[in-house]
Design a protein around this motif. Sequence first.
Motif, PDB file in Angstrom:
ATOM      1  N   ARG A 262     -11.757   5.311  -4.006  1.00 46.93           N
ATOM      2  CA  ARG A 262     -11.082   4.606  -2.924  1.00 46.93           C
ATOM      3  C   ARG A 262      -9.701   5.210  -2.790  1.00 46.93           C
ATOM      4  NH1 ARG A 262      -7.887  -0.399  -2.952  1.00 46.93           N
ATOM      5  NH2 ARG A 262      -8.302  -0.557  -5.160  1.00 46.93           N
TER       6      ARG A 262
ATOM      7  N   VAL B 187      -6.062   5.038  -2.000  1.00 43.89           N
ATOM      8  CA  VAL B 187      -5.074   3.975  -1.907  1.00 43.89           C
ATOM      9  C   VAL B 187      -3.966   4.379  -0.960  1.00 43.89           C
ATOM     10  CG1 VAL B 187      -3.443   2.580  -3.221  1.00 43.89           C
ATOM     11  CG2 VAL B 187      -5.636   3.193  -4.221  1.00 43.89           C
ATOM     12  N   ARG B 188      -3.454   5.548  -1.130  1.00 42.05           N
ATOM     13  CA  ARG B 188      -2.501   6.184  -0.232  1.00 42.05           C
ATOM     14  C   ARG B 188      -2.959   7.615  -0.097  1.00 42.05           C
ATOM     15  NH1 ARG B 188       3.726   5.007  -1.694  1.00 42.05           N
ATOM     16  NH2 ARG B 188       3.749   7.166  -1.095  1.00 42.05           N
TER      17      ARG B 188
ATOM     18  N   TYR C 113      -6.788   6.550 -12.115  1.00 46.40           N
ATOM     19  CA  TYR C 113      -5.916   6.833 -10.987  1.00 46.40           C
ATOM     20  C   TYR C 113      -5.618   8.322 -10.957  1.00 46.40           C
ATOM     21  CZ  TYR C 113      -5.112   1.822 -10.988  1.00 46.40           C
ATOM     22  OH  TYR C 113      -5.283   0.475 -10.949  1.00 46.40           O
TER      23      TYR C 113
ATOM     24  N   HIS D 290       9.432  -3.231  -3.214  1.00 49.48           N
ATOM     25  CA  HIS D 290       8.657  -2.070  -2.762  1.00 49.48           C
ATOM     26  C   HIS D 290       7.688  -1.610  -3.857  1.00 49.48           C
ATOM     27  CE1 HIS D 290       7.852   1.677  -0.587  1.00 49.48           C
ATOM     28  NE2 HIS D 290       7.993   2.285  -1.748  1.00 49.48           N
TER      29      HIS D 290
ATOM     30  N   ASP E  90       4.833  -3.993  -4.142  1.00 47.62           N
ATOM     31  CA  ASP E  90       3.847  -3.746  -3.081  1.00 47.62           C
ATOM     32  C   ASP E  90       2.946  -2.568  -3.438  1.00 47.62           C
ATOM     33  OD1 ASP E  90       4.786  -5.854  -1.554  1.00 47.62           O
ATOM     34  OD2 ASP E  90       6.039  -4.584  -0.258  1.00 47.62           O
ATOM     35  N   GLU E  91       3.521  -1.521  -4.014  1.00 50.66           N
ATOM     36  CA  GLU E  91       2.714  -0.371  -4.417  1.00 50.66           C
ATOM     37  C   GLU E  91       1.721  -0.756  -5.512  1.00 50.66           C
ATOM     38  OE1 GLU E  91       5.028   3.093  -5.304  1.00 50.66           O
ATOM     39  OE2 GLU E  91       5.159   3.567  -3.175  1.00 50.66           O
TER      40      GLU E  91
ATOM     41  N   ARG F 214       0.424  -3.708  -5.925  1.00 49.55           N
ATOM     42  CA  ARG F 214      -0.630  -4.484  -5.255  1.00 49.55           C
ATOM     43  C   ARG F 214      -1.625  -3.562  -4.570  1.00 49.55           C
ATOM     44  NH1 ARG F 214       3.844  -7.281  -3.636  1.00 49.55           N
ATOM     45  NH2 ARG F 214       4.196  -9.120  -4.894  1.00 49.55           N
ATOM     46  N   SER F 215      -1.130  -2.488  -3.962  1.00 45.94           N
ATOM     47  CA  SER F 215      -2.036  -1.557  -3.270  1.00 45.94           C
ATOM     48  C   SER F 215      -2.983  -0.865  -4.245  1.00 45.94           C
ATOM     49  CB  SER F 215      -1.243  -0.522  -2.463  1.00 45.94           C
ATOM     50  OG  SER F 215      -0.701   0.483  -3.310  1.00 45.94           O
ATOM     51  N   LEU F 216      -2.611  -0.846  -5.529  1.00 42.33           N
ATOM     52  CA  LEU F 216      -3.476  -0.270  -6.556  1.00 42.33           C
ATOM     53  C   LEU F 216      -4.419  -1.316  -7.149  1.00 42.33           C
ATOM     54  CD1 LEU F 216      -0.840   1.920  -8.428  1.00 42.33           C
ATOM     55  CD2 LEU F 216      -2.686   2.715  -6.941  1.00 42.33           C
ATOM     56  N   GLY F 217      -4.359  -2.542  -6.633  1.00 44.58           N
ATOM     57  CA  GLY F 217      -5.231  -3.586  -7.123  1.00 44.58           C
ATOM     58  C   GLY F 217      -4.672  -4.355  -8.303  1.00 44.58           C
TER      59      GLY F 217
END
Length: 134
Positions: free
Chosen positions: A2, A4-5, A22, A62, A65-66, A68-71
Motif C-alpha cells: 500500500r 502511503v505517500r 516500511y 504534522h 499526521d504522518e 496516522r498515515s502509516l496506520g
Amino acid sequence: MRRVRKDIALYETDIEAGGFVYSLSMAGIGERFNEYVQFDTTAASGTGAKPSSAGQQRLLEHLADELRSLGLTPDLRTGLLIAHVPARKELASVPAIGFIAHVDTSPEVTGAGVRPILHRAYDGRDLVLPDDPV
C-alpha cells in the motif's frame, strides 16, 4: 503493498502476525527533511509551556499526521509525540527500541527561514554555506 505517500510504501507481510515492513526511498528522506525544517521551531524562553512555541506544536501535529498515515496511533501530549509499532509475534521476546528526537531550535539562533542544503555525495571536506560572510 500500500503506497502511503509517494516516497513510502507499506508492505503488509502478515497481518495476523502484526508484521509490517516500511520502505522509504533515500530521495524521500531528503524531501521529508526539507519539509520538516520549514517549521519555525525556535524555542520561546520563559513561557513555561510545553512545547514552548506554536511552531514546535505545528511540527509535532504534522509528525502525528504522518504517523496516522502509516496506520499508527500517535499519542501527542505536552510536547511529546509517542507512537508504538508492535513487534511481529515471532519477535515478541526481542527488546523494544525507542527513537527520540527534539523539535526545538535554540532561542539563540532563529529556526525561521531555514534553507537546507542536502549534500548527496559529501566527501568530508569543509562545507561553505552560501550566506557565509567568511
